[in-house]
Write an enzyme that holds these catalytic residues in place. Sequence first.
Site, short mmCIF file in Angstrom:
data_model
loop_
_atom_site.label_atom_id
_atom_site.label_comp_id
_atom_site.label_asym_id
_atom_site.label_seq_id
_atom_site.Cartn_x
_atom_site.Cartn_y
_atom_site.Cartn_z
N SER A 1 15.25 -29.09 50.27
CA SER A 1 14.16 -28.29 49.62
C SER A 1 14.30 -27.11 50.36
O SER A 1 13.79 -27.21 50.99
CB SER A 1 13.45 -28.93 49.19
N TYR B 1 4.74 -32.23 50.35
CA TYR B 1 5.96 -32.00 49.82
C TYR B 1 7.21 -31.91 50.47
O TYR B 1 7.46 -32.37 51.62
CB TYR B 1 6.13 -31.64 48.47
#
Length: 275
Positions: free
Chosen positions: A133, A146
């Site tokens: 990501s 995250y």
Amino acid sequence: MKESILITGCSSGIGYYCAKQLHQAGYTVVASCRRPDDVDRLRKEGLHCIQLDVTVPDSIHQGLEACLALTDGRIDVLFNNAAYGQPGALEDLPTDALRQQFETNLFGWHELTRAVIPRMLAQGGGKIVQNSSVLGLVAMKYRGAYNASKFALEGYTDTLRLELQDTPVHVSLIEPGPIESRFRENAKKQFERHIDMAASRHQANYQNTLDRLGKSSPSSRFTLPPESVLKPLQAIIDSKQPEPHYYVTQPTYIFGFLRRVLPTRWLDKLLSKSD
């Protein structure tokens, strides 16, 4: 004969789209899902699908054996994709919630990758693809769990690539920004499960977080469809020497550049504007 490909996290979003498209292109694709009802749904759609929960070691190994039974014992490409986001300020985040984030986003991938590497070495080659990501490159508020899992994945994958560089097994990272998926819907559920919003000093900002996660429209004008992740995945499959990193979406290119050229305090000021 086209390659055999195992993709985790295929109930929706990137995994589902890539599995369907590669299957239609003639690859031997094995999709995996955590829930039995999703496995049944994908099978009815004509996909090879297995049950595999990346948080349960026995499920990982049983799923891999079921995959190999469908591919005549070969696995040419592993696409580690199963993941979710746990929102919330780190000071409000129970340690168990952080542990669960790492179980899904890193530890399960490690368990599966370790099991796959010996088979790839024995068969004379293979490719391991990790779906990371933009939040593995830069940090943003209320995404600490995250962020931490994806930062860890970046270091893990770079190390793995170095350790396998004298073998025919290739390792690549795909690093998307915002992609159309159920990611926000799932993140909202995790926020409500683990964060005591009423007791937090971040309550006002959390309302912005919930509003963003609750929107059905794209969260950003830079949001792209899952097809944008299929393109680098296909490039990796087709390449004899795939690149280590593949950026997807404009924010990844922008922040990948800015983290290299801006002083930390300048980058912090820019990133702190997000909720």
